[in-house]
Design an enzyme around this catalytic site. Structure first.
Site, mmCIF file in Angstrom:
data_model
loop_
_atom_site.group_PDB
_atom_site.id
_atom_site.type_symbol
_atom_site.label_atom_id
_atom_site.label_comp_id
_atom_site.label_asym_id
_atom_site.label_seq_id
_atom_site.Cartn_x
_atom_site.Cartn_y
_atom_site.Cartn_z
ATOM 1 N N ASP A 49 -61.204 56.791 53.623
ATOM 2 C CA ASP A 49 -62.426 56.697 52.823
ATOM 3 C C ASP A 49 -62.088 56.220 51.417
ATOM 4 O O ASP A 49 -61.131 56.688 50.796
ATOM 5 C CB ASP A 49 -63.115 58.059 52.735
ATOM 6 C CG ASP A 49 -64.326 58.002 51.822
ATOM 7 O OD1 ASP A 49 -65.325 57.371 52.205
ATOM 8 O OD2 ASP A 49 -64.249 58.558 50.703
ATOM 9 N N TYR A 54 -63.497 54.761 42.700
ATOM 10 C CA TYR A 54 -62.190 55.410 42.664
ATOM 11 C C TYR A 54 -61.154 54.514 41.988
ATOM 12 O O TYR A 54 -60.632 53.570 42.587
ATOM 13 C CB TYR A 54 -61.735 55.763 44.079
ATOM 14 C CG TYR A 54 -62.692 56.659 44.846
ATOM 15 C CD1 TYR A 54 -63.623 57.450 44.184
ATOM 16 C CD2 TYR A 54 -62.666 56.693 46.236
ATOM 17 C CE1 TYR A 54 -64.508 58.253 44.881
ATOM 18 C CE2 TYR A 54 -63.539 57.501 46.936
ATOM 19 C CZ TYR A 54 -64.459 58.281 46.260
ATOM 20 O OH TYR A 54 -65.336 59.075 46.960
ATOM 21 N N LYS A 80 -68.237 52.462 49.761
ATOM 22 C CA LYS A 80 -69.533 52.886 49.252
ATOM 23 C C LYS A 80 -70.176 51.805 48.392
ATOM 24 O O LYS A 80 -69.497 50.888 47.918
ATOM 25 C CB LYS A 80 -69.367 54.192 48.453
ATOM 26 C CG LYS A 80 -68.677 55.291 49.285
ATOM 27 C CD LYS A 80 -68.498 56.571 48.518
ATOM 28 C CE LYS A 80 -67.746 57.586 49.355
ATOM 29 N NZ LYS A 80 -66.291 57.268 49.444
#
Length: 325
Positions: A49, A54, A80
């Site tokens: 993920d 990030y 995402k």
């Protein structure tokens, strides 16, 4: 490693979360990031993920550098949408959370076009031609835009076969319940809201997910670190934990020691015992941490521990426990 299913997508029951590889709280070198991903792979983890947030693209680049060397049908990856990375004018100071990140900074955009741009940019950073799972990231103050824009784009991508599963990733469960009722999603990534310290997801989210066959990717199992190493100054939900939370975590740690096990093992296995949880997504910043996470999933936790945990009402009575305790 045990396998689970998100619709037609096969996934391992443990996944690697890449926020630490983006320098969350502490900088991580390229070498340590590569070693972490390689160790996860060698231990059988095949679900990964990530997100543009990030490390402001750093985690996606590092994860992609390893994964594009592997057969594409041998793993599943989620990323995402909802934040586009853009370089601001002028000087850029170090971010509060992500250390060693590049100059780019995230800008919220939950529009249809913004999601399409985000997907293209993530694929470029990853160096892949597709991802398997796409999640709307933290739309806490953008519910209407997410439904009208982001999810409309995600449904198109799923219909076209570009992605296999869609959903949202959040640190709260209330809005995920609203999405479950409004949008035909496949899964949610829930961070920090189903743990030994917080079982709020039992109230509404897990029941609606069970009724609609929505998988749960569970992150934040250690609540940002307090359930890995409880102490004054430990993090909870990315902030310094208050004294009451530290006291509860220390009480749980003491109970684990009494029964000859570790708090991390109990925290992880507690979460994995709920049938709604499809994948436990564990973050790690070096090879030793991911190896420890896998070991915690396999460490014996005595039935007497779970019985005392239940008997002392340290967890919600509705929470299923390993072994049916």
């Amino acid at each position: 490693m045990k396998k689970s299913w998100l619709g037609s997508l096969g996934v391992t029951s443990l996944g690697l979360g890449s926020a630490p590889l983006g320098g969350l709280f502490t900088p991580v070198s390229d070498a340590d990031a590569e070693a972490t991903i390689a160790r996860a792979w060698s231990l059988g983890i095949r679900f990964f993920d990530t997100a543009p947030l990030y490390g402001f693209g750093l985690a996606e680049r590092r994860l992609g550098a390893f994964l594009r060397q592997q057969p594409r049908d041998s793993y599943a990856i989620s990323t995402k949408v909802g934040r586009l990375l853009r370089t601001p004018d002028g000087a850029v100071g170090e971010d509060e959370h992500y250390k060693g990140a590049p100059r780019e900074r995230p800008v919220f955009d939950f529009s249809y076009d913004g999601v399409m741009h985000s997907m293209e940019e993530s694929l470029a950073r990853l160096g892949l031609d597709h991802v398997d799972v796409l999640l709307v990231h933290d739309p806490d103050d953008h519910y209407d835009d997410a439904v009208a824009g982001a999810f409309r784009a995600l449904q198109r991508l799923r219909t076209e076969g570009t992605i296999k599963a869609i959903g949202a990733g959040m640190n709260q469960s209330d809005m995920l319940v609203r999405f479950a009722e409004a949008v035909p999603v496949d899964c949610f990534l829930l961070a920090g809201r189903y743990t030994l310290l917080d079982q709020g997801a039992l109230d509404a989210l897990f029941p609606v997910c069970a009724a609609k066959n929505i998988g749960i990717l569970l992150g934040g199992i250690y609540n940002s670190g307090i359930l890995a190493n409880p102490h004054t100054g430990a993090k909870f939900n990315y902030q310094d934990a208050d004294a009451a939370l530290v006291a509860r975590a220390l009480a749980l740690d003491e109970l684990c020691r009494k029964h000859g096990t570790e708090l991390k093992a109990a925290a992880l296995q507690f979460c994995m015992a709920h049938p709604a949880v499809t994948v436990a997504v564990m973050g790690a910043r070096n090879a030793a941490e991911i190896a420890d996470n896998v070991a915690m999933s396999e460490m014996p936790v005595p039935a007497a521990f779970w019985q005392e945990l239940r008997g002392r009402k340290l967890v919600d009575a509705r929470a299923p426990l390993p072994g049916g305790a």
